[in-house]
Design a protein around this motif. Structure first.
Motif, PDB file in Angstrom:
ATOM      1  N   GLY A  79       0.781  -1.228   0.000  1.00 31.86           N
ATOM      2  CA  GLY A  79       0.000   0.000   0.000  1.00 31.86           C
ATOM      3  C   GLY A  79       0.809   1.272   0.000  1.00 31.86           C
ATOM      4  N   ALA A  80       2.115   1.184   0.187  1.00 29.33           N
ATOM      5  CA  ALA A  80       2.945   2.387   0.262  1.00 29.33           C
ATOM      6  C   ALA A  80       3.399   2.829  -1.121  1.00 29.33           C
ATOM      7  CB  ALA A  80       4.157   2.132   1.161  1.00 29.33           C
ATOM      8  N   ALA A  81       3.885   4.070  -1.206  1.00 29.46           N
ATOM      9  CA  ALA A  81       4.369   4.630  -2.464  1.00 29.46           C
ATOM     10  C   ALA A  81       5.559   5.535  -2.186  1.00 29.46           C
ATOM     11  CB  ALA A  81       3.269   5.404  -3.177  1.00 29.46           C
ATOM     12  N   GLU A  82       6.407   5.698  -3.189  1.00 32.36           N
ATOM     13  CA  GLU A  82       7.572   6.584  -3.084  1.00 32.36           C
ATOM     14  C   GLU A  82       7.783   7.286  -4.420  1.00 32.36           C
ATOM     15  OE1 GLU A  82      12.407   6.153  -2.876  1.00 32.36           O
ATOM     16  OE2 GLU A  82      11.244   4.886  -1.501  1.00 32.36           O
ATOM     17  N   GLN A  83       8.136   8.564  -4.357  1.00 32.41           N
ATOM     18  CA  GLN A  83       8.413   9.316  -5.570  1.00 32.41           C
ATOM     19  C   GLN A  83       9.898   9.232  -5.905  1.00 32.41           C
ATOM     20  OE1 GLN A  83       7.962  13.666  -5.625  1.00 32.41           O
ATOM     21  NE2 GLN A  83       6.726  13.446  -7.478  1.00 32.41           N
ATOM     22  N   VAL A  84      10.187   8.939  -7.163  1.00 32.41           N
ATOM     23  CA  VAL A  84      11.554   8.805  -7.659  1.00 32.41           C
ATOM     24  C   VAL A  84      11.768   9.859  -8.743  1.00 32.41           C
ATOM     25  CG1 VAL A  84      13.177   7.267  -8.827  1.00 32.41           C
ATOM     26  CG2 VAL A  84      11.597   6.349  -7.134  1.00 32.41           C
ATOM     27  N   THR A  85      12.922  10.525  -8.725  1.00 37.09           N
ATOM     28  CA  THR A  85      13.200  11.645  -9.629  1.00 37.09           C
ATOM     29  C   THR A  85      14.520  11.450 -10.350  1.00 37.09           C
ATOM     30  OG1 THR A  85      11.974  13.171  -8.217  1.00 37.09           O
ATOM     31  CG2 THR A  85      13.539  14.149  -9.757  1.00 37.09           C
ATOM     32  N   ILE A  86      14.553  11.874 -11.613  1.00 36.02           N
ATOM     33  CA  ILE A  86      15.781  11.853 -12.409  1.00 36.02           C
ATOM     34  C   ILE A  86      15.914  13.197 -13.121  1.00 36.02           C
ATOM     35  CG2 ILE A  86      14.718  10.921 -14.508  1.00 36.02           C
ATOM     36  CD1 ILE A  86      17.238   9.258 -14.936  1.00 36.02           C
ATOM     37  N   GLU A  87      17.151  13.619 -13.332  1.00 40.43           N
ATOM     38  CA  GLU A  87      17.436  14.830 -14.100  1.00 40.43           C
ATOM     39  C   GLU A  87      18.404  14.488 -15.226  1.00 40.43           C
ATOM     40  OE1 GLU A  87      18.552  17.266 -10.555  1.00 40.43           O
ATOM     41  OE2 GLU A  87      17.314  18.768 -11.564  1.00 40.43           O
ATOM     42  N   TYR A  88      18.080  15.003 -16.409  1.00 37.29           N
ATOM     43  CA  TYR A  88      18.916  14.746 -17.579  1.00 37.29           C
ATOM     44  C   TYR A  88      19.095  16.068 -18.316  1.00 37.29           C
ATOM     45  CZ  TYR A  88      20.784  11.985 -21.481  1.00 37.29           C
ATOM     46  OH  TYR A  88      21.600  11.420 -22.437  1.00 37.29           O
ATOM     47  N   PRO A  89      20.267  16.691 -18.215  1.00 36.08           N
ATOM     48  CA  PRO A  89      20.455  18.029 -18.788  1.00 36.08           C
ATOM     49  C   PRO A  89      20.377  18.040 -20.316  1.00 36.08           C
ATOM     50  CG  PRO A  89      22.144  17.540 -17.162  1.00 36.08           C
ATOM     51  CD  PRO A  89      21.433  16.260 -17.448  1.00 36.08           C
ATOM     52  N   GLY A  90      19.969  19.152 -20.862  1.00 37.84           N
ATOM     53  CA  GLY A  90      19.883  19.335 -22.302  1.00 37.84           C
ATOM     54  C   GLY A  90      18.732  20.248 -22.649  1.00 37.84           C
ATOM     55  N   LEU A  91      18.483  20.448 -23.923  1.00 43.41           N
ATOM     56  CA  LEU A  91      17.388  21.270 -24.417  1.00 43.41           C
ATOM     57  C   LEU A  91      16.318  20.352 -24.978  1.00 43.41           C
ATOM     58  CD1 LEU A  91      16.184  24.031 -25.170  1.00 43.41           C
ATOM     59  CD2 LEU A  91      17.497  23.911 -27.307  1.00 43.41           C
ATOM     60  N   PHE A  92      15.089  20.446 -24.444  1.00 43.27           N
ATOM     61  CA  PHE A  92      14.041  19.500 -24.811  1.00 43.27           C
ATOM     62  C   PHE A  92      12.799  20.231 -25.309  1.00 43.27           C
ATOM     63  CE2 PHE A  92      16.792  17.203 -21.979  1.00 43.27           C
ATOM     64  CZ  PHE A  92      16.875  15.945 -22.553  1.00 43.27           C
ATOM     65  N   ASP A  93      12.210  19.704 -26.366  1.00 47.85           N
ATOM     66  CA  ASP A  93      11.010  20.275 -26.965  1.00 47.85           C
ATOM     67  C   ASP A  93      10.161  19.131 -27.503  1.00 47.85           C
ATOM     68  OD1 ASP A  93       9.057  21.570 -28.380  1.00 47.85           O
ATOM     69  OD2 ASP A  93      10.420  22.871 -29.507  1.00 47.85           O
ATOM     70  N   SER A  94       8.994  18.937 -26.899  1.00 49.29           N
ATOM     71  CA  SER A  94       8.039  17.918 -27.348  1.00 49.29           C
ATOM     72  C   SER A  94       8.687  16.530 -27.450  1.00 49.29           C
ATOM     73  CB  SER A  94       7.439  18.320 -28.698  1.00 49.29           C
ATOM     74  OG  SER A  94       6.745  19.544 -28.592  1.00 49.29           O
ATOM     75  N   VAL A  95       9.156  16.038 -26.306  1.00 48.24           N
ATOM     76  CA  VAL A  95       9.750  14.702 -26.274  1.00 48.24           C
ATOM     77  C   VAL A  95       8.806  13.742 -25.556  1.00 48.24           C
ATOM     78  CG1 VAL A  95      12.121  15.517 -26.398  1.00 48.24           C
ATOM     79  CG2 VAL A  95      11.027  15.274 -24.164  1.00 48.24           C
ATOM     80  N   THR A  96       8.943  12.463 -25.853  1.00 48.65           N
ATOM     81  CA  THR A  96       8.052  11.440 -25.309  1.00 48.65           C
ATOM     82  C   THR A  96       8.810  10.557 -24.331  1.00 48.65           C
ATOM     83  OG1 THR A  96       6.764  11.459 -27.345  1.00 48.65           O
ATOM     84  CG2 THR A  96       6.507   9.543 -25.903  1.00 48.65           C
ATOM     85  N   VAL A  97       8.269  10.418 -23.132  1.00 49.85           N
ATOM     86  CA  VAL A  97       8.973   9.729 -22.050  1.00 49.85           C
ATOM     87  C   VAL A  97       8.042   8.720 -21.381  1.00 49.85           C
ATOM     88  CG1 VAL A  97      10.530  11.671 -21.601  1.00 49.85           C
ATOM     89  CG2 VAL A  97       8.344  11.531 -20.397  1.00 49.85           C
ATOM     90  N   TRP A  98       8.645   7.797 -20.642  1.00 55.88           N
ATOM     91  CA  TRP A  98       7.908   6.869 -19.791  1.00 55.88           C
ATOM     92  C   TRP A  98       8.850   6.306 -18.738  1.00 55.88           C
ATOM     93  CZ3 TRP A  98       9.610   5.717 -24.630  1.00 55.88           C
ATOM     94  CH2 TRP A  98      10.319   4.529 -24.826  1.00 55.88           C
ATOM     95  N   ALA A  99       8.281   5.656 -17.717  1.00 57.19           N
ATOM     96  CA  ALA A  99       9.064   5.074 -16.629  1.00 57.19           C
ATOM     97  C   ALA A  99       8.609   3.644 -16.398  1.00 57.19           C
ATOM     98  CB  ALA A  99       8.909   5.884 -15.350  1.00 57.19           C
ATOM     99  N   VAL A 100       9.548   2.806 -15.963  1.00 59.13           N
ATOM    100  CA  VAL A 100       9.259   1.394 -15.717  1.00 59.13           C
ATOM    101  C   VAL A 100       9.812   1.011 -14.344  1.00 59.13           C
ATOM    102  CG1 VAL A 100       9.425  -0.957 -16.582  1.00 59.13           C
ATOM    103  CG2 VAL A 100       9.493   0.953 -18.193  1.00 59.13           C
ATOM    104  N   ALA A 101       8.961   0.463 -13.493  1.00 65.50           N
ATOM    105  CA  ALA A 101       9.381  -0.010 -12.177  1.00 65.50           C
ATOM    106  C   ALA A 101       9.960  -1.414 -12.278  1.00 65.50           C
ATOM    107  CB  ALA A 101       8.207   0.013 -11.210  1.00 65.50           C
ATOM    108  N   ASP A 102      10.910  -1.711 -11.409  1.00 66.53           N
ATOM    109  CA  ASP A 102      11.610  -3.006 -11.395  1.00 66.53           C
ATOM    110  C   ASP A 102      12.229  -3.285 -12.752  1.00 66.53           C
ATOM    111  OD1 ASP A 102      12.632  -5.400 -10.429  1.00 66.53           O
ATOM    112  OD2 ASP A 102      10.824  -6.522 -10.914  1.00 66.53           O
ATOM    113  N   ASP A 103      13.062  -2.362 -13.206  1.00 67.16           N
ATOM    114  CA  ASP A 103      13.720  -2.454 -14.512  1.00 67.16           C
ATOM    115  C   ASP A 103      15.146  -1.950 -14.353  1.00 67.16           C
ATOM    116  OD1 ASP A 103      14.539  -2.386 -17.134  1.00 67.16           O
ATOM    117  OD2 ASP A 103      13.058  -0.934 -17.814  1.00 67.16           O
ATOM    118  N   ASP A 104      16.114  -2.761 -14.746  1.00 69.35           N
ATOM    119  CA  ASP A 104      17.518  -2.384 -14.593  1.00 69.35           C
ATOM    120  C   ASP A 104      18.044  -1.538 -15.745  1.00 69.35           C
ATOM    121  OD1 ASP A 104      17.652  -4.222 -16.648  1.00 69.35           O
ATOM    122  OD2 ASP A 104      19.075  -5.559 -15.655  1.00 69.35           O
TER     123      ASP A 104
END
Length: 820
Positions: free
Chosen positions: A768-793
């Motif tokens: 029942g618990a949850a945790e927020q995970v954050t990543i930063e990736y420097p650069g210039l971004f315009d209309s990019v498509t992203v997603w995240a996957v849990a339990d993925d190396d």
């Protein structure tokens, strides 16, 4: 997600937001779809150094900063399993067409992808959404949360009261939140739990692959020509067997010569940090009776917690220690047999507390036990036939049996006569006590002495299920069952090929619902069935222990199939035996069902040398990940038939098939009800045979086959940094009914760049618990498509077996869409 990553499919909304944590322009909307062109601008820079390493793997929490590597939006995605998830046609949150884009009256914050949003709407990341007058709308329905509500995992919820407790393996329940709520320690609020009590993963029977989590001590240099010449998970490198796991060596200022260990390690969380400690006895050279040094290390990585260096608090170096909260301060203390005929106590932080009054009984690899003998106040401490107060004062010492069988003593505690007050079982003698320590009238006497030839090692269970316990006594090559109320012998059997015999294990080995007895001898490990009148052999296996002949074993149902496996370490090998021969589990039985368990029938075998005293491997959740592990001592100071490493080894199942168990094993006579999860000793102990009916056996710690279910929610981005970098956050919720430990990998992907990086969760995630995970990736971004996957190396591989395996990915979402 214990398999390769499939092509991800948008099956739920990730548009979830904690209102207090995000501004109006920092939400990713899964409803936006991905069918548009990807107009990604060139990306300069690389992952920030504190968040993602140059190989795309996170090394710490996100911090501000700029990398120096370069990349472009057309770069080839990393790995072979980063195929972008497909996204279905959007039906929610569509762009409003009620506004007027030609009248010149559209305000700047309503102009959205060339369309003017309607009244009461704002443009957010290329979509018209309701203007909630503060935090952005919540969830797939784009709902504006009411006053007093917040957006949590896709829905507007009303939080409960403030809280601060973090639940974990050693603290699975919380008193500050009502049923159905769980404390989020980051927000400090009780929030609705998303746990599903029906979430299950049923592992295949007898299919697991143990590998070391870490080892501690001093390794033996073993030459090799190939990996097969080495121990499990070692590789042959430069003609030397080399570990693939983390091995820790005691440092020069940490009693480095005390690395041999030949007694049971115990497991308990000493410092209330949700990570159990492993506490163990060590010796130097061949000094197996004195000059022992106590150590505590972390159960997750083996890091030093403390070492008792005071020469006044040395131990009988191969004796077995015990842990329990003896001073009622909420944390467990350690009690050990001293270098003479006295006990020593060590505080939870490693500070010496006291030396006890002397005792007169034996002291040869003996075992301390802790129990509340007067059902009042602080617990008492037992060694053989002696009972001490929690300050080391000798309260009583008997003069008959003490639990000695070649080595020892090892005694047991149980309420044999049903008066709710426990008796001390010193081998062939049961001692009864009266009075209380606080009342200064505590006294002891003999309840019964069995008419057997010699003393021995004990275990307790109710074999005939009449509510009254029997006592199993292993004495000089013989297994005996005694009436627990009178000491009268009921049944007896000889250990095959003799041998003195180790402390007995009691469990259901063959899954028939009746308790069996496992015991080691000099050349055989044997499981006996008891039908209430006689003992017969279920199976026997060849072993090698012609030195001490008194080693113990432990049992645990690793795969939850109702049959307890045996973990036993002789002079040369550690083995995991199935509870019954594989051919005997068939219907009809196969030709291999012959009561002779061979090494071809064992589930696991690995070289592990030991001089063998009274020790045995211990099964507990050692690292706080809610799953069973094996921790055992090893030594190489004797002339064993094989000589390997010396120290402590911790094994996990690399297939994640072992079921959950308790994060504690606190003494040699462990029997589940004798101790709580953090070392608390019950004032009045529940009769173990009424609930578990086992001895030296741990129990599945959650409901049958409970499993985790990790689901990513609320993939968000910070619109203000799109011109300088990509800052993504995702909430990972455990919607199952079994927790997971810290360090679950969360991979972030971009459609053209591929893997952005992998960030591990920082804390445990109970059901029942949850945790927020954050990543930063420097650069210039315009209309990019992203997603995240849990339990993925980052290469599509997971390590967890979950009840649902196809919901680990968030949908693909287009972010950093320019306004207007």
């Amino acid at each position: 997600m214990a398999r390769a990553l499939r092509t991800c499919v948008s099956i739920f909304s990730s548009s979830v937001l904690l209102a207090a944590a995000c501004g109006d322009d920092s939400r990713v909307d899964s409803e936006s779809g991905v069918s548009g062109t990807q107009g990604t601008l060139p990306v300069t820079g690389g992952p920030t150094e504190s968040t993602v390493g140059t190989d795309g793997t996170a090394t710490g929490g996100p911090t501000e900063g700029t990398g120096t590597a370069t990349a472009t939006a057309t770069a080839t995605p990393t790995g072979t399993d980063t195929v972008a998830p497909t996204s279905g046609t959007d039906t929610a949150g569509t762009v409003s067409e009620t506004g007027n884009t030609t009248s010149g009256t559209c305000s700047e914050d309503q102009m959205c992808s060339g369309v003017c949003c309607g009244d009461g709407e704002l443009c957010d990341n290329g979509q018209c959404v309701p203007d909630c007058g503060g935090p952005p709308p919540c969830g797939e329905a784009k709902e504006c949360c009411a006053d007093g509500q917040l957006c949590y995992l896709g829905a507007c919820v009303t939080p409960g009261p403030a809280c601060s407790d973090q639940a974990c393996a050693t603290k699975p329940t919380q008193d500050t939140c009502d049923d159905g709520f769980i404390c989020d320690p980051n927000l400090g609020l009780c929030l609705p739990s998303q746990a599903d009590p029906t979430c299950q993963y049923i592992p295949p029977a007898n299919v697991f692959k143990p590998t070391p989590l870490f080892t501690w001590g001093k390794r033996k240099v073993i030459a090799c020509n190939a990996d097969t010449d080495c121990q499990v998970a070692e590789v042959c490198t430069d003609s030397v067997c080399t570990p693939t796991w983390n091995h820790l060596i005691p440092q020069a200022d940490d009693m480095p010569n005390h690395y041999q260990s030949s007694s049971i390690p115990i497991v308990v969380d000493l410092n209330d940090d949700c990570v159990p400690e492993i506490i163990f006895n060590t010796y130097t050279g061949t000094n197996i009776t004195a000059d022992g040094v106590l150590r505590a290390i972390r159960g997750d990585d083996g890091a030093k917690v403390w070492t008792v260096t005071d020469p006044m608090y040395r131990t009988n170096s191969t004796s077995n220690i015990a842990a329990g909260d003896i001073d009622m301060d909420g944390r467990a203390e350690i009690v050990a047999s001293g270098a003479g005929k006295y006990l020593i106590a060590i505080d939870s932080d490693g500070t010496p507390l006291w030396k006890s009054d002397p005792f007169t009984g034996a002291n040869s690899s003996g075992s301390v036990a802790i129990a509340n003998m007067d059902n009042d106040g602080a617990p008492e401490i037992l060694f053989g036939r002696a009972i001490f107060s929690n300050t080391g004062k000798l309260l009583y010492e008997g003069n008959v049996g003490q639990g000695l069988n070649g080595q020892g003593p090892i005694s047991c505690v149980a309420d044999l006569d049903g008066d709710t007050r426990p008796e001390l079982i010193g081998g062939r003698t049961a001692y009864k006590t009266t009075g209380t320590v606080a009342g200064d009238d505590f006294a002891g006497s003999v309840l019964w002495t069995s008419n057997v030839a010699s003393d021995g090692f004990c275990g307790v269970a109710d074999f005939d299920v009449d509510g009254n316990p029997e006592v199993v006594l292993v004495t000089m090559g013989t297994v005996r069952v005694l009436n627990g109320q009178t000491g009268v012998q009921i049944a007896t059997a000889n250990i095959p090929q003799q041998g003195t015999g180790g402390p007995p294990n009691i469990a259901d080995f063959d899954g028939d619902g009746v308790r069996d007895i496992g015991v080691a001898g000099s050349a055989r490990y044997t499981v006996f069935q008891f039908d209430g009148m006689a003992l017969t052999q279920l199976w026997t296996a060849a072993t090698e222990d012609d030195s001490s002949q008194v080693t113990g074993s432990s049992v645990f149902d690793f795969d939850g199939d109702g049959r307890a496996e045996v973990v036993y370490n002789d002079e040369a090998y550690i083995r995991i035996y199935p509870g019954v021969e594989p051919d005997c589990a068939m219907n009809p039985p196969g030709p291999g069902c012959n009561k002779n368990m061979t090494d071809a029938e064992v589930l696991f075998r690995d070289r592990n040398s030991s001089r063998t005293r009274t020790e045995y491997p211990v099964i507990a959740d050692v690292n706080g990940d809610f799953k069973a592990d094996i921790v055992f001592a090893t030594n190489n100071d004797s002339q064993a038939s094989l000589v390997t490493d010396a120290g402590i080894e911790v094994f996990k199942d690399s297939l994640d098939n072992w079921v959950s168990t308790r994060p504690v094993w606190n003494q040699h006579s462990y029997h589940i009800t004798n101790v709580g999860l953090v070392g608390e000793i019950p004032t009045v102990e529940e009769n173990n045979w009424s609930s578990y009916n086992s001895y030296r056996n741990n129990v599945q710690g959650a409901a049958d086959f409970c499993a985790p279910d990790l689901v990513p929610y609320d993939l968000t981005f910070d619109a203000q940094v799109c011109a300088t970098g990509l800052k993504l956050s995702v909430w990972v919720a455990n919607q199952g009914c079994l927790g997971v430990g810290p360090g679950v990998n969360v991979a972030f992907y971009e459609q053209n760049l591929g893997l952005l990086g992998v960030v591990p969760t920082k804390g445990p995630l109970v059901a029942g618990a949850a945790e927020q995970v954050t990543i930063e990736y420097p650069g210039l971004f315009d209309s990019v498509t992203v997603w995240a996957v849990a339990d993925d190396d980052g290469m599509g591989n997971g390590i967890l077996n979950e009840c649902v395996e196809d919901n680990n990915s968030s949908p693909m979402d287009k972010v950093c869409i320019p306004p207007g």
